[in-house]
Design a protein around this motif. Structure first.
Motif, PDB file in Angstrom:
ATOM      1  N   ASP A  18      -6.244 -10.642 -15.950  1.00  0.00           N
ATOM      2  CA  ASP A  18      -7.486  -9.878 -16.048  1.00  0.00           C
ATOM      3  C   ASP A  18      -8.492 -10.472 -17.045  1.00  0.00           C
ATOM      4  O   ASP A  18      -9.557  -9.921 -17.265  1.00  0.00           O
ATOM      5  CB  ASP A  18      -7.205  -8.411 -16.374  1.00  0.00           C
ATOM      6  CG  ASP A  18      -6.425  -8.207 -17.667  1.00  0.00           C
ATOM      7  OD1 ASP A  18      -6.075  -9.202 -18.345  1.00  0.00           O
ATOM      8  OD2 ASP A  18      -6.149  -7.035 -17.990  1.00  0.00           O
ATOM      9  N   GLU A  19      -8.174 -11.624 -17.615  1.00  0.00           N
ATOM     10  CA  GLU A  19      -9.087 -12.300 -18.549  1.00  0.00           C
ATOM     11  C   GLU A  19     -10.087 -13.141 -17.766  1.00  0.00           C
ATOM     12  O   GLU A  19      -9.781 -13.646 -16.693  1.00  0.00           O
ATOM     13  CB  GLU A  19      -8.285 -13.183 -19.511  1.00  0.00           C
ATOM     14  CG  GLU A  19      -9.081 -13.740 -20.652  1.00  0.00           C
ATOM     15  CD  GLU A  19      -9.659 -12.665 -21.575  1.00  0.00           C
ATOM     16  OE1 GLU A  19     -10.875 -12.412 -21.471  1.00  0.00           O
ATOM     17  OE2 GLU A  19      -8.901 -12.099 -22.378  1.00  0.00           O
ATOM     18  N   THR A  20     -11.298 -13.288 -18.304  1.00  0.00           N
ATOM     19  CA  THR A  20     -12.352 -14.012 -17.595  1.00  0.00           C
ATOM     20  C   THR A  20     -12.185 -15.526 -17.722  1.00  0.00           C
ATOM     21  O   THR A  20     -11.518 -16.030 -18.625  1.00  0.00           O
ATOM     22  CB  THR A  20     -13.734 -13.619 -18.127  1.00  0.00           C
ATOM     23  OG1 THR A  20     -13.799 -13.931 -19.521  1.00  0.00           O
ATOM     24  CG2 THR A  20     -14.015 -12.143 -17.885  1.00  0.00           C
ATOM     25  N   LEU A  21     -12.837 -16.227 -16.805  1.00  0.00           N
ATOM     26  CA  LEU A  21     -12.739 -17.678 -16.780  1.00  0.00           C
ATOM     27  C   LEU A  21     -13.450 -18.341 -17.951  1.00  0.00           C
ATOM     28  O   LEU A  21     -13.043 -19.421 -18.382  1.00  0.00           O
ATOM     29  CB  LEU A  21     -13.286 -18.226 -15.461  1.00  0.00           C
ATOM     30  CG  LEU A  21     -12.501 -17.820 -14.223  1.00  0.00           C
ATOM     31  CD1 LEU A  21     -13.120 -18.439 -12.979  1.00  0.00           C
ATOM     32  CD2 LEU A  21     -11.033 -18.199 -14.347  1.00  0.00           C
ATOM     33  N   ASP A  22     -14.475 -17.696 -18.501  1.00  0.00           N
ATOM     34  CA  ASP A  22     -15.094 -18.290 -19.688  1.00  0.00           C
ATOM     35  C   ASP A  22     -14.117 -18.276 -20.849  1.00  0.00           C
ATOM     36  O   ASP A  22     -14.030 -19.236 -21.613  1.00  0.00           O
ATOM     37  CB  ASP A  22     -16.441 -17.650 -20.042  1.00  0.00           C
ATOM     38  CG  ASP A  22     -16.365 -16.168 -20.355  1.00  0.00           C
ATOM     39  OD1 ASP A  22     -15.430 -15.479 -19.905  1.00  0.00           O
ATOM     40  OD2 ASP A  22     -17.281 -15.675 -21.050  1.00  0.00           O
TER      41      ASP A  22
END
Length: 142
Positions: A18-22
């Motif tokens: 659930d963590e973003t790609l940035d």
């Protein structure tokens, strides 16, 4: 016998699905790696659900016009994740990587916990020039 644990890069880091790609890109930069295993944050055992690479972020997100701060690591993962047991032989490692045409292979211990990563650079330290040439030919052939 040389094992996966002997040749892996230890201490690799996870990223939750659930963590973003940035954030994934920031972690890759901080740790000097080009790939991160993705874990299921809802699974108490943090099982791996995939692997993302710096190239995945660029090609499948940025170049496709998506914003890395709005796409999660889990959204980018595709297919069945591949891994190898830490006690597996180098021949087993080569079979897994060549057979699936993958360049990075997560290593798990006997408790199925992620303990490291094997890359081409790690293999290059343990293989003869002929073995390495064969590996590259198999992994990069279409």
């Amino acid at each position: 016998m040389t094992t996966a644990a002997d040749i892996m890069h230890p201490g690799a880091h996870w990223i939750p699905a659930d963590e973003t790609l940035d954030r994934a890109a920031q972690l890759m930069r901080e740790h000097g790696v080009g790939a991160l295993p993705v874990s299921d944050p809802m699974d108490p055992d943090e099982r791996m659900v995939g692997l993302i690479t710096d190239r995945d972020i660029v090609v499948m997100c940025v170049a496709s016009g998506h914003e890395p701060s709005h796409v999660t690591a889990g959204e980018l993962c595709r297919g069945t994740p591949h891994w190898i047991a830490s006690r597996a032989s180098v021949q087993d490692v080569l079979r897994e990587m060549e057979g699936n045409q993958i360049r990075r292979l997560p290593v798990i211990d006997e408790n199925r916990r992620f303990v490291g990563m094997i890359s081409e650079a790690d293999l290059a330290q343990f293989l003869s020039d002929d073995q390495l040439a064969h590996f590259v030919e198999r992994v990069y052939s279409s």
